[in-house]
Structure formats: C-alpha cells, structure tokens
Design an enzyme around this catalytic site. Structure first.
Site, PDB file in Angstrom:
ATOM      1  N   SER A 433       0.827  -1.216   0.000  1.00  0.00           N
ATOM      2  CA  SER A 433       0.000   0.000   0.000  1.00  0.00           C
ATOM      3  C   SER A 433       0.850   1.250   0.000  1.00  0.00           C
ATOM      4  O   SER A 433       0.394   2.314  -0.424  1.00  0.00           O
ATOM      5  CB  SER A 433      -0.868   0.077   1.246  1.00  0.00           C
ATOM      6  OG  SER A 433      -1.341  -1.144   1.630  1.00  0.00           O
ATOM      7  N   HIS A 454      -1.482  -2.292  -7.014  1.00  0.00           N
ATOM      8  CA  HIS A 454      -2.152  -1.964  -5.760  1.00  0.00           C
ATOM      9  C   HIS A 454      -3.669  -2.067  -5.899  1.00  0.00           C
ATOM     10  O   HIS A 454      -4.307  -1.218  -6.496  1.00  0.00           O
ATOM     11  CB  HIS A 454      -1.733  -0.546  -5.323  1.00  0.00           C
ATOM     12  CG  HIS A 454      -2.297  -0.138  -4.006  1.00  0.00           C
ATOM     13  ND1 HIS A 454      -2.618   1.161  -3.705  1.00  0.00           N
ATOM     14  CD2 HIS A 454      -2.606  -0.865  -2.911  1.00  0.00           C
ATOM     15  CE1 HIS A 454      -3.100   1.204  -2.474  1.00  0.00           C
ATOM     16  NE2 HIS A 454      -3.105  -0.004  -1.982  1.00  0.00           N
ATOM     17  N   GLU A 466      -4.079   0.543  -8.871  1.00  0.00           N
ATOM     18  CA  GLU A 466      -2.965   1.432  -9.241  1.00  0.00           C
ATOM     19  C   GLU A 466      -1.836   0.539  -9.751  1.00  0.00           C
ATOM     20  O   GLU A 466      -1.433  -0.404  -9.059  1.00  0.00           O
ATOM     21  CB  GLU A 466      -2.447   2.171  -8.006  1.00  0.00           C
ATOM     22  CG  GLU A 466      -3.214   3.405  -7.631  1.00  0.00           C
ATOM     23  CD  GLU A 466      -2.601   4.067  -6.399  1.00  0.00           C
ATOM     24  OE1 GLU A 466      -1.960   5.118  -6.550  1.00  0.00           O
ATOM     25  OE2 GLU A 466      -2.761   3.538  -5.285  1.00  0.00           O
ATOM     26  N   ASN A 504      -2.916   6.635  -1.673  1.00  0.00           N
ATOM     27  CA  ASN A 504      -2.580   6.724  -0.251  1.00  0.00           C
ATOM     28  C   ASN A 504      -1.736   7.956   0.056  1.00  0.00           C
ATOM     29  O   ASN A 504      -1.823   8.511   1.139  1.00  0.00           O
ATOM     30  CB  ASN A 504      -1.872   5.453   0.214  1.00  0.00           C
ATOM     31  CG  ASN A 504      -2.880   4.337   0.461  1.00  0.00           C
ATOM     32  OD1 ASN A 504      -4.048   4.611   0.740  1.00  0.00           O
ATOM     33  ND2 ASN A 504      -2.455   3.102   0.324  1.00  0.00           N
TER      34      ASN A 504
HETATM   35  P1  NAD Z   1      -3.029  -9.961   5.997  1.00  0.00           P
HETATM   36  O1  NAD Z   1      -2.296  -9.875   7.262  1.00  0.00           O
HETATM   37  O2  NAD Z   1      -4.496 -10.190   5.992  1.00  0.00           O
HETATM   38  O3  NAD Z   1      -2.403 -11.118   5.098  1.00  0.00           O
HETATM   39  C1  NAD Z   1      -1.032 -11.331   4.947  1.00  0.00           C
HETATM   40  C2  NAD Z   1      -0.850 -12.801   4.631  1.00  0.00           C
HETATM   41  O4  NAD Z   1       0.489 -13.023   4.256  1.00  0.00           O
HETATM   42  C3  NAD Z   1      -1.119 -13.722   5.828  1.00  0.00           C
HETATM   43  O5  NAD Z   1      -2.014 -14.729   5.442  1.00  0.00           O
HETATM   44  C4  NAD Z   1       0.250 -14.307   6.150  1.00  0.00           C
HETATM   45  O6  NAD Z   1       0.167 -15.621   6.668  1.00  0.00           O
HETATM   46  C5  NAD Z   1       0.888 -14.257   4.786  1.00  0.00           C
HETATM   47  N1  NAD Z   1       2.334 -14.353   4.778  1.00  0.00           N
HETATM   48  C6  NAD Z   1       3.225 -13.790   5.619  1.00  0.00           C
HETATM   49  N2  NAD Z   1       4.488 -14.119   5.235  1.00  0.00           N
HETATM   50  C7  NAD Z   1       4.372 -14.888   4.121  1.00  0.00           C
HETATM   51  C8  NAD Z   1       5.282 -15.526   3.250  1.00  0.00           C
HETATM   52  N3  NAD Z   1       6.585 -15.468   3.495  1.00  0.00           N
HETATM   53  N4  NAD Z   1       4.810 -16.211   2.197  1.00  0.00           N
HETATM   54  C9  NAD Z   1       3.489 -16.297   1.973  1.00  0.00           C
HETATM   55  N5  NAD Z   1       2.577 -15.727   2.766  1.00  0.00           N
HETATM   56  C10 NAD Z   1       3.014 -15.038   3.828  1.00  0.00           C
HETATM   57  O7  NAD Z   1      -2.666  -8.646   5.184  1.00  0.00           O
HETATM   58  P2  NAD Z   1      -3.465  -7.915   4.025  1.00  0.00           P
HETATM   59  O8  NAD Z   1      -4.360  -6.925   4.617  1.00  0.00           O
HETATM   60  O9  NAD Z   1      -3.999  -8.922   3.102  1.00  0.00           O
HETATM   61  O10 NAD Z   1      -2.305  -7.116   3.333  1.00  0.00           O
HETATM   62  C11 NAD Z   1      -1.400  -7.703   2.437  1.00  0.00           C
HETATM   63  C12 NAD Z   1      -0.695  -6.633   1.645  1.00  0.00           C
HETATM   64  O11 NAD Z   1      -1.673  -5.878   0.921  1.00  0.00           O
HETATM   65  C13 NAD Z   1       0.047  -5.620   2.475  1.00  0.00           C
HETATM   66  O12 NAD Z   1       1.190  -5.208   1.785  1.00  0.00           O
HETATM   67  C14 NAD Z   1      -0.918  -4.472   2.595  1.00  0.00           C
HETATM   68  O13 NAD Z   1      -0.294  -3.230   2.807  1.00  0.00           O
HETATM   69  C15 NAD Z   1      -1.555  -4.501   1.227  1.00  0.00           C
HETATM   70  N6  NAD Z   1      -2.874  -3.890   1.161  1.00  0.00           N
HETATM   71  C16 NAD Z   1      -3.766  -4.057   2.154  1.00  0.00           C
HETATM   72  C17 NAD Z   1      -5.012  -3.456   2.054  1.00  0.00           C
HETATM   73  C18 NAD Z   1      -6.030  -3.660   3.136  1.00  0.00           C
HETATM   74  O14 NAD Z   1      -6.955  -2.849   3.235  1.00  0.00           O
HETATM   75  N7  NAD Z   1      -5.939  -4.695   3.912  1.00  0.00           N
HETATM   76  C19 NAD Z   1      -5.333  -2.682   0.933  1.00  0.00           C
HETATM   77  C20 NAD Z   1      -4.400  -2.549  -0.095  1.00  0.00           C
HETATM   78  C21 NAD Z   1      -3.165  -3.163   0.040  1.00  0.00           C
END
Ligand code: NAD
Length: 717
Positions: A433, A454, A466, A504
C-alpha cells in the site's frame, strides 16, 4: 433511397406495401448516437418523410450492435457552457423534429436490437410500438450525468408507462432488461434477437391493416396523463419519498428538477409539456453537478482508452500466483478465478489458505443465491484457485502478485526468494500500500520485471488498481500488469513511484488534517457528519475504523519518512493514540466507534462516549469549528496533495487523478474529483483559501503549480 445521410438512411423495405426502414447506421464510429450530424440528418429526413405520399408505415432500426447509445456526451461539454436560454432554444428545435416524426401520418415501430439508451430510448418513444430483442437494453440514464431526458422522454414516459414507473426509470437511470421493460410497458414485445426486424415489420403490417389502433396509441402520448388529481398526488408523494431517500437533491439536483418538471407537465398537452421539460433540462445542464458528472463520464472513457493502449504491449497471462492468502491475497485469488484466470495462492499458514478459500466460496455462494451464477460454475471457479504451502509449481505462472504483510524486510525476502523460482520473464508485482516500488526492487536481480499492483479492499468490489512503475520497471511489465487488471475486471491507472503512490499519498494528509482538527478541539462525529453531508460515503473517523487504525499508523510512518515536511506531525494524533489503547477499528470491534455485528453479519457502527474521554489526552485546545471550516481544512489537505502528485509526475493527468480518487477512496462523484473541485471553486479562490490556512502547515499551502495556474488564468479542464 428516400434519404441517404452519414448516420441515417431511409429506404423502402417493401415498396409495394409502402413500408419504409428508417435506419441508424453511423458511418463513423462503432455506435449510433445523436451527435450534431445525426441531429441535422434527423431534421432533414423528417422533412422528406413529411412530403412523401405513398408511405404506409415505418420501422426504425439500427445496423449496429447497439440500437442508439444516446446523445453524444462529448458534445455536452460545449453545449452545457451555453446560457440556459440558448440551451432551451436548441432543445426545442430538436424536439420539434421528434414531435414531427411522431405525427407522421402512418404508424411507426421501433425494432430495438441492442442498447437503446437516453436519446436512443427517446427515439423509440416517438414510435407507436417497440419490439425488443432478448439481449437489448432500454433506459434513460441521463440523471447519472446530472441531467434528465430532454428529447421528450420525461413527457412521454409518464403518459405511456405511468407516473410511478416513469419517475423510477428517470431517477434511477437504470437500463432495463427487455423482460422488465415489457412488464412496465416500456416495450410492447420481446422476441429472439434475430427476429426483431421481422417481428417489427409484422406488427407494422397489423397496424396498417387496422388490427392495431396505432392512432389511439399515439394519442395517449399527446394528451395529459389519465389520472385524477388525487391519484396523481398519491403517485408523486410515494415516488418522491422513495427517490429522495436515495438521491440527495442538493447533491443530485437533476433528479429533483426532473420530478418537478414532470409534476408540472403531466397535465399539459404534449407541445406545452415539452417546453416545461426543456426549461428544466436547461437548468439541470448548467449546474456544476452536470459539468462534474459529464466530465467524470469522459474521464472514465479516457482512462479506459489509456489502459487499452497500454495493453497492446502486454505479454500473455495464462496463469497467475499470489503470495499471501490474507484479506488481500484471498480477494485477489477470488477475483482472478471469477474472471476465469487460474491462480495459485501460497501462504505459510494452512489456516490462512483455508480462510482464503472459504471467503472465496462465500462470495461465490452469494452469486449463486442471487441467480448470477450456478453451483457448477461456482465449482469451476473455485477449482481455478490452487492453495499451496510450498513453491513446488512456481515455474509456470506468468505473473506473481505479492500480498504478504506490509513489512519491507518480509516483502524483500519473499520477493527475492520467488524470483529464483519463476521463469526469467515472469512479472513480479507487489500489492504494497505504501512502500516504494523502487526501494523493493533493490533486492531483485531483474528489477525491470518488478511492478506495483495496488488493489483496494475489498478487492471484489473496489474498481481501481494502481499500477506503479518503479525506476527500473520495463514498459512490458507495466503493460502486462495493466492488461491483467483489465482481465480481472478492474480499471487500472498507471502511476509513478513514491511512498503511498497516488491514492494513499493523498489520503494521509487528509487523515493528518483530521488529526489536527481533533487536536484543536473538533468533535470527530461532527467531522464525519460534515464530510458525509459534503458527499463522502463515510467520514474520516469511520473510514480509518474500516481501514484499520493499525494499518493507518503503520502507513503514516512510511509516509512521514517520505514527506516529512507535511506528513510528519510534531504531536501525537488521535489515530495513533486510539491505536495505542488497543483500538484497531472494525477488525477488533472498537476504534473511534464501537461495532456490533448485525443480523446479516455486517458490522454496525455505534457511538462510543468513551472515545471522547480518551481523545482528551491528545487535545491541546477546545476550539469549535463550523461546517465550512471543517470542509475547507480537510479538502485543502486532500486536493493540495493531489496537485503535488501532478507536479511530481506521479500521475500524468487531472483526469486520471480525479478518477483514481473517485474509484479508490470514494471522492464524491458529483463533485468530479479533486481537480474538478478546484476548477469549480475557481483556482484563484482556491489559492486564496490555501493562503488563509497556510499557517497550519505545508499540507495547506498552495502548491507552486496552482499559483502558476492562477497567474496564467489556467484551469485543469
Ligand atoms: P493480511 O495480514 O491479511 O495477510 C497477509 C498474509 O500473508 C497472511 O495470510 C500471512 O500468513 C501471509 N504471509 C506472511 N508471510 C508470508 C510468506 N513469506 N509467504 C506467503 N505468505 C506469507 O494482510 P493484508 O491486509 O492482506 O495485506 C497484504 C498486503 O496488501 C500488504 O502489503 C498491505 O499493505 C496490502 N494492502 C492491504 C489493504 C487492506 O486494506 N488490507 C489494501 C491494499 C493493500
């Protein structure tokens, strides 16, 4: 040939029977529309038909896949700059041709073979009958553009389909499926697509033979509605209650103007009613909301065209993979599979894989419930997602989207690990993000294959992606990611790299402005209510609760590092303070508000008095703010950062910036986006407002670009 134009041709279908085809077939462009040329040809063709003596009946048809898409929205921009009285005269001229067409001395049937929208639908209304193909659509979507039907549509629909149905069709702007259109009487028959023309001719012959009283059908439209005063009052009162519960007349004045016009003209003969419609249309068309919504439509088209151009240089994508099965990874896997793309989903925890799969099946089951899918299709879609705990099959995917936790060290490790396993030309994309793509690329051997992709949460619902070009990202990597986003049913916007990218980066100063207002004594509920009244789907406190206070605090740190001059406050803000109290927002049931799960399993927002007590710790003042001050401070921070993104070349155009903010964070669509907002306030007025709040810090100070625009008398649009 009776008439040969570039958009309209009129010729005998059966000269002996006196049956004529009035065919829309634009020589330029892929669809028929009522542009200037077509309008002129329409007037000419009607004049010729008026003089023809041996015509017995006429079928209106289209040689394109779309019947008539409507008016040419591109031309609206110039038209709507005209004074209201000029617009009124223009409308009466066009309506004169429609009215004369309607009164030609023979029956007319519209053979609707595709979308008949707006002016296209109004064209069918000047016929006595409408026959529609099963895959056609018919509707009056004008209110979505801040206007309402102006070629007699608001006059003829209440007379044909009743006041309630007409008001609903116009206020919602929905495109009716033929079966639904048939139910309300907007079409008279629905037939197989290939039989539309034959059925229309058949119906026409029955009119000519006197089996159908087409003259009575026409007369219905020329006379006032056949409801007494009490029935009319009831129809309008009920419809208005329903319409205005959904559309705020201050935000969407076209709906209110349409309802008022219909109320004023239902008891008038058609010619008089058309004048009422034209006057109200001219009022709607000259509102800032119409300019913003028409601009939005054109921006949307421009953004889609850019994406199409990018995609020309894309590599094929036949298989994808996503790393991380969390909120985002699971959503990405679902979205890819639902569009038919096989995708591997890798996580380090089996529980997460199970969660990701169960979320995907829940979404698919809902579609089956709604009749939009079948259990078989659901099974096929689910089988396209392949959950895995190991990298065994990573030699095959054409693109890998990383969606693991937002931690640069973890992301760098995961990305370089996967880079060694994939094909040399596999694209690696990160769904980070905030973290700079150029920075993450440093850990990679092939940074040219690395790009930002993104998505927004929830992935299945949010339209924007994005696509972030890092310093070393190749054109092909950008093109392929754009193509993938389109394949997944999303609207991609390509931006250059910086912390937070475009959306963002703009959102954090907005949260910063919120924190500063709270610090100075503002009430967060008042801020939310004010911004919601302004048009945001949710106020900033509610928004951060939905995003997650932990995510907000984490992101704020990355942004503070990148833009210390305006995103690194020298005080602790309310968001960070509540986060430190263990309040994460919706995800743990408490943030600025408390959350309970309602009967449908959705979080329900409740007031929490304790929040006020907690916030006292970060409030250094007890000022009160009026609505305008709240709006100005919040919007300056938001719009200024958007302009800085344009200045820095993060986003290429105002159109893309405005679309990104509308699709990514719900900027009020009727305001057209931050750049349109500045234009509508007036660049000079806006700069003066910045000067008034300049003492609050850099976020509020006018960017140089705006001062230059102000000096040169320029606008964004
Ligand atoms: P989350 O915590 O729900 O999920 C992360 C997942 O990654 C978990 O299931 C974890 O077990 C897994 N993980 C950790 N290390 C790993 C590895 N080495 N190999 C494979 N899997 C692994 O997080 P999220 O909210 O899904 O966010 C994920 C990414 O997306 C982040 O970079 C976040 O900034 C971005 N993002 C999040 C949002 C949001 O609103 N949640 C929006 C846009 C972007």
């Amino acid at each position: 040939m009776i008439y040969q134009g570039n958009s309209i041709q009129v010729d005998y279908l059966d000269q002996a029977a006196g049956i004529v085809e009035f065919r829309f077939d634009a020589k330029q462009g892929s669809v028929n529309k009522f542009d200037k040329q077509t309008n002129n040809e329409f007037v000419e063709a009607v004049a010729i038909l008026e003089k023809s003596s041996n015509i017995k009946g006429l079928v209106v048809s289209s040689a394109k896949k779309v019947f008539i898409a409507g008016a040419d929205i591109g031309e609206f921009v110039e038209y709507f700059k005209k004074p209201a009285d000029e617009l009124y005269t223009w409308l009466l001229q066009i309506n004169d041709a429609f009215n004369r067409f309607e009164r030609l001395p023979f029956p007319k049937v519209a053979a609707v073979n595709g979308a008949a929208l707006g002016g296209g639908c109004e064209m069918t209304l000047v016929c006595e009958y409408r026959v529609a193909g099963v895959s056609s659509q018919i509707g009056l979507p004008e209110t979505k553009l801040g206007i309402f039907p102006g070629f007699g549509g608001s006059v003829r629909t209440p007379r044909l389909i009743g006041i309630d149905n007409a008001l609903e069709a116009i206020a919602t702007g929905k495109a009716y499926k033929p079966a639904d259109a048939l139910k309300i009487g907007l079409v008279d028959a629905v037939v197989a697509d290939e039989s539309v023309m034959d059925s229309a001719v058949d119906l026409l012959k029955k009119c000519i033979d006197g089996q159908f009283d087409w003259q009575a059908r026409r007369q219905e439209k020329l006379e006032p509605v056949k409801l007494n005063q009490i029935e009319q009052t009831m129809a309008f009162t009920t419809a208005k209650a329903m319409i205005f519960a959904k559309a705020n007349p201050k935000q969407y004045p076209a709906v209110a103007l349409a309802v008022e016009a219909i109320e004023n003209h239902v008891n008038l003969p058609l010619d008089e009613a058309i004048k009422v419609e034209a006057a109200a249309f001219a009022k709607a068309a000259t509102t800032p909301q119409a300019a913003a919504l028409v601009g939005l439509f054109l921006n949307d088209q421009a953004v889609k065209k850019l994406a199409k151009d990018y995609s020309k240089h894309a590599f094929d994508i036949n298989e994808a993979a996503v790393l991380g099965a969390g909120i985002m990874g699971g959503g990405i896997a679902y979205q890819a599979a639902s569009k038919g793309l096989p995708i591997m989903m890798k996580d380090i925890k089996n529980s997460q894989l199970e969660l990701g799969m169960s979320e995907a099946s829940k979404l698919l089951a809902k579609e089956v419930e709604r009749g939009k899918s079948t259990p078989e299709k659901m099974g096929r879609t689910l089988s396209l997602i392949r959950p895995t705990l190991n990298y065994g099959d990573f030699a095959t995917p054409d693109i890998v989207i990383e969606a693991v936790v937002e931690n640069p060290a973890v992301k760098e490790a995961v990305l370089s690990e996967v880079e060694d396993l994939v094909k040399d030309d596999t694209i690696l994309a990160s769904n980070t993000s905030t973290i700079s793509i150029t920075r993450l690329a440093k850990s990679l051997k092939r940074p040219e294959n690395f790009v930002g992709m993104h998505f927004f949460n929830p992935v299945h619902r949010m339209p924007l992606v994005e696509v972030i070009r890092g310093e070393k990202t190749s054109d092909e990597a950008v093109a392929t990611t754009v193509a993938l986003a389109q394949k997944m049913g999303k609207t991609p916007i390509v931006v250059n790299d910086c912390p937070g990218f475009l959306v963002n980066r703009v959102l954090f100063p907005y949260f910063g402005a919120f924190d500063l207002l709270i610090k100075e004594g503002a009430d967060f509920v008042q801020i939310d209510k004010t911004m919601e009244k302004f048009g945001w789907p949710m106020g900033p406190a509610y928004l951060i609760d939905v995003v997650g206070l932990d995510t907000g605090v984490h992101g704020a740190k990355v942004m503070a590092e990148g833009f210390a001059d305006r995103m690194k406050p020298d005080y602790k803000g309310s968001i960070e303070h509540l986060y430190e109290q263990g309040r994460l927002g919706q995800k743990n049931g408490i943030g600025f508000y408390k959350y309970e799960t309602d009967k449908k399993g959705k979080p329900k927002k409740l007031a929490d008095d304790e929040t006020y007590a907690l916030l006292k710790a970060v409030q250094t003042d007890a000022q009160s703010f009026d609505e305008q001050a709240i709006i100005d401070r919040m919007m300056l921070a938001f719009c200024n950062e958007t302009v800085r993104c344009l200045e820095d070349g993060i986003v290429a155009s105002a159109a893309e910036a405005d679309m990104a903010m509308i699709m990514g964070v719900g900027f009020p669509p009727f305001r057209g986006g931050p750049c349109r907002y500045i234009d509508q306030l007036g660049v000079a007025n806006y700069v003066a407002l910045c000067d008034r709040y300049a003492h609050l810090g850099k976020a509020y100070q006018a960017p140089d670009k705006l001062r230059q625009m102000c000096d040169a008398g320029e606008t964004f649009y």
